[in-house]
Design a protein around this motif. Structure first.
Motif, short mmCIF file in Angstrom:
data_model
loop_
_atom_site.label_atom_id
_atom_site.label_comp_id
_atom_site.label_asym_id
_atom_site.label_seq_id
_atom_site.Cartn_x
_atom_site.Cartn_y
_atom_site.Cartn_z
N ALA A 33 0.81 -1.15 0.15
CA ALA A 33 0.03 0.17 0.11
C ALA A 33 0.77 1.38 0.09
N VAL A 34 0.18 2.57 -0.15
CA VAL A 34 0.97 3.59 -0.32
C VAL A 34 0.20 4.45 0.45
N GLY A 35 0.89 5.56 1.49
CA GLY A 35 0.12 6.27 2.19
C GLY A 35 0.62 7.84 1.71
N TRP A 36 -0.14 8.55 1.93
CA TRP A 36 0.28 9.99 2.06
C TRP A 36 0.34 10.69 3.45
N PHE A 37 1.14 11.23 3.88
CA PHE A 37 1.21 11.89 5.29
C PHE A 37 1.72 13.48 5.05
N PRO A 41 4.67 22.89 9.68
CA PRO A 41 5.84 23.54 10.62
C PRO A 41 5.37 23.49 11.88
N GLY A 42 6.36 22.86 12.97
CA GLY A 42 6.04 22.96 14.36
C GLY A 42 5.04 21.98 14.59
N LYS A 43 4.54 21.13 13.66
CA LYS A 43 3.51 20.16 14.20
C LYS A 43 4.10 18.60 13.94
N GLU A 44 3.38 17.73 14.56
CA GLU A 44 3.77 16.35 14.16
C GLU A 44 3.14 15.87 12.99
N ARG A 45 4.08 15.00 12.26
CA ARG A 45 3.60 14.33 10.81
C ARG A 45 2.29 13.61 10.87
N GLU A 46 1.22 13.70 10.06
CA GLU A 46 0.00 13.30 10.22
C GLU A 46 -0.31 12.65 9.01
N TRP A 53 -2.38 -1.55 -3.10
CA TRP A 53 -2.22 -1.61 -4.57
C TRP A 53 -3.25 -2.60 -5.05
N ALA A 54 -3.32 -3.92 -4.24
CA ALA A 54 -4.48 -4.71 -4.83
C ALA A 54 -5.62 -4.47 -4.13
N GLY A 55 -6.70 -4.24 -5.11
CA GLY A 55 -8.23 -3.87 -4.73
C GLY A 55 -8.43 -2.42 -4.73
N GLY A 56 -7.46 -1.64 -4.13
CA GLY A 56 -7.69 -0.02 -4.26
C GLY A 56 -8.48 0.36 -3.09
N SER A 57 -8.24 -0.34 -2.07
CA SER A 57 -9.06 0.06 -0.82
C SER A 57 -8.44 1.35 -0.28
N THR A 58 -9.14 2.35 0.17
CA THR A 58 -8.72 3.50 0.66
C THR A 58 -9.25 3.91 2.14
N THR A 59 -8.39 4.63 2.34
CA THR A 59 -8.60 5.38 4.02
C THR A 59 -8.28 6.75 4.03
N TYR A 60 -9.05 7.50 4.62
CA TYR A 60 -8.77 9.24 4.57
C TYR A 60 -8.88 9.45 6.20
N ALA A 61 -8.11 10.47 6.16
CA ALA A 61 -8.24 11.41 7.63
C ALA A 61 -9.32 12.19 7.67
N ASP A 62 -10.11 12.31 8.78
CA ASP A 62 -11.47 13.19 8.58
C ASP A 62 -11.20 14.38 8.09
N SER A 63 -9.92 15.19 8.18
CA SER A 63 -9.73 16.46 7.93
C SER A 63 -9.84 16.59 6.55
N THR A 91 -1.64 23.44 4.31
CA THR A 91 0.02 23.98 4.15
C THR A 91 0.80 22.91 4.97
N ALA A 92 1.67 22.11 4.12
CA ALA A 92 2.41 21.24 4.85
C ALA A 92 3.52 20.84 3.80
N VAL A 93 4.52 20.11 4.21
CA VAL A 93 5.25 19.11 3.49
C VAL A 93 4.59 17.84 3.25
N TYR A 94 4.09 17.49 2.20
CA TYR A 94 3.60 16.13 1.90
C TYR A 94 4.48 15.04 1.28
N TYR A 95 4.28 13.88 2.18
CA TYR A 95 5.34 12.69 1.90
C TYR A 95 4.37 11.53 1.41
N CYS A 96 4.90 10.93 0.59
CA CYS A 96 4.34 9.56 0.35
C CYS A 96 5.27 8.40 0.88
N ALA A 97 4.58 7.23 1.42
CA ALA A 97 5.43 6.19 2.16
C ALA A 97 4.67 4.70 1.48
#
Length: 118
Positions: A33-37, A41-46, A53-63, A91-97
């Protein structure tokens, strides 16, 4: 190892849209799977969203539910994050993992900056 490269960040105004891309290479067979985080600035990564990848199931943060959509093109080893109705608080730095079989995000990209400001 899995290498991840993000792109698509930028400076936009509130209400605008952006699409981020995350391209995976290397030992992609170990990526389940791949996630976006994001990290502001000054906050924890969320957590933002993830997709299997298989099936395409997704999950989202409420925000971001109803504004962001995560998708993938399996053949291109690419995951997208479509971000609509952007807000200054996005506004943030967006990372995929990449998530392995054990459920751990063990490979990360370098990040892409998203700035939402008028």
């Amino acid at each position: 190892q899995v290498q991840l490269v993000e792109s698509g960040g930028g400076l936009v105004q509130p209400g605008d849209s952006l699409r981020l891309s995350c391209v995976a290479s290397g030992r992609t067979s170990s990526s389940y799977a791949v996630g976006w985080f994001r990290q502001a600035p000054g906050k924890e990564r969320e957590f933002v969203a993830d997709i299997w990848w298989a099936g395409g199931s997704t999950t989202y943060a409420d925000s971001v539910k109803g504004r962001f959509t995560i998708s993938r093109i399996f053949a291109k080893n690419t995951v997208y994050l479509q971000m609509n109705t952007l807000k200054p608080e996005d506004t943030a730095v967006y990372y995929c993992a990449s998530k392995g079989r054990d459920g751990v995000y063990d490979y990360w990209g370098q990040g892409t900056q998203v700035t939402v400001s008028s």
